[in-house]
Design a protein around this motif. Structure first.
Motif, PDB file in Angstrom:
ATOM      1  N   GLY A   1      43.253  37.568  51.031  1.00 42.94           N
ATOM      2  CA  GLY A   1      44.234  38.167  50.127  1.00 42.94           C
ATOM      3  C   GLY A   1      44.980  37.119  49.322  1.00 42.94           C
ATOM      4  N   ARG A   2      45.342  36.021  49.963  1.00 42.46           N
ATOM      5  CA  ARG A   2      46.055  34.946  49.260  1.00 42.46           C
ATOM      6  C   ARG A   2      45.181  34.349  48.164  1.00 42.46           C
ATOM      7  N   ILE A   3      43.923  34.076  48.479  1.00 43.33           N
ATOM      8  CA  ILE A   3      43.009  33.515  47.481  1.00 43.33           C
ATOM      9  C   ILE A   3      42.830  34.487  46.316  1.00 43.33           C
ATOM     10  N   ARG A   4      42.617  35.766  46.629  1.00 43.13           N
ATOM     11  CA  ARG A   4      42.449  36.785  45.582  1.00 43.13           C
ATOM     12  C   ARG A   4      43.693  36.878  44.708  1.00 43.13           C
ATOM     13  N   ASP A   5      44.874  36.886  45.338  1.00 42.44           N
ATOM     14  CA  ASP A   5      46.117  37.027  44.582  1.00 42.44           C
ATOM     15  C   ASP A   5      46.440  35.784  43.769  1.00 42.44           C
ATOM     16  N   THR A   6      46.081  34.615  44.274  1.00 46.16           N
ATOM     17  CA  THR A   6      46.374  33.361  43.584  1.00 46.16           C
ATOM     18  C   THR A   6      45.368  33.051  42.484  1.00 46.16           C
ATOM     19  N   HIS A   7      44.093  33.253  42.774  1.00 47.41           N
ATOM     20  CA  HIS A   7      43.039  32.817  41.851  1.00 47.41           C
ATOM     21  C   HIS A   7      42.250  33.953  41.224  1.00 47.41           C
ATOM     22  N   GLY A   8      42.529  35.169  41.617  1.00 44.88           N
ATOM     23  CA  GLY A   8      41.818  36.325  41.093  1.00 44.88           C
ATOM     24  C   GLY A   8      40.610  36.677  41.954  1.00 44.88           C
ATOM     25  N   PRO A   9      40.127  37.904  41.838  1.00 47.37           N
ATOM     26  CA  PRO A   9      39.034  38.357  42.693  1.00 47.37           C
ATOM     27  C   PRO A   9      37.719  37.614  42.465  1.00 47.37           C
ATOM     28  N   THR A  10      37.523  37.046  41.278  1.00 48.81           N
ATOM     29  CA  THR A  10      36.274  36.320  41.036  1.00 48.81           C
ATOM     30  C   THR A  10      36.214  34.995  41.784  1.00 48.81           C
ATOM     31  N   ALA A  11      37.319  34.590  42.415  1.00 51.41           N
ATOM     32  CA  ALA A  11      37.315  33.375  43.234  1.00 51.41           C
ATOM     33  C   ALA A  11      36.666  33.618  44.591  1.00 51.41           C
TER      34      ALA A  11
END
Length: 109
Positions: A22-32
């Motif tokens: 969730g942190r990665i998705r929220d910080t860098h977007g779902p394409t990360a």
């Protein structure tokens, strides 16, 4: 300071994994984010996995290990048979090829 690994419960591990995804998705977007499914699973399992990744993580970056693990066999089949699909019958393969080279298989089975 280096943190040492410690044994965790299944709930702790799953919670941390969900939190970090969730942190990665929220910080860098779902394409990360991306997910890789397995040829050892059924089609139904892989379908549910793909749906979970797309709905839960919001990314379409879902792939299958066949494309990575079997890319050399796909390229060879494409060159030799003009198709990379492994769903052809033995008769079709016999008609399309003069020689069949088998590696890494127990042909007596």
């Amino acid at each position: 300071m280096v943190q040492r690994l410690r044994e965790a419960t299944w709930e702790e591990a799953m919670s941390l994994t969900a939190q970090e995804l969730g942190r990665i998705r929220d910080t860098h977007g779902p394409t990360a984010l991306a997910a890789l499914s397995s040829a050892k699973c059924s089609n139904e399992d892989n379908y549910v996995f793909m749906r979970m990744v797309r709905a839960g993580l919001g990314t379409n970056n879902v792939d299958h290990c066949t494309r990575l693990c079997h890319s050399s066999s796909v390229a060879a089949m494409s060159r030799a048979l003009a198709t990379s699909a492994a769903s052809g019958s033995m008769r079709e393969i016999e008609e399309a090829c003069d020689v069949i080279f088998i590696s890494g298989a127990n042909t007596t089975e």
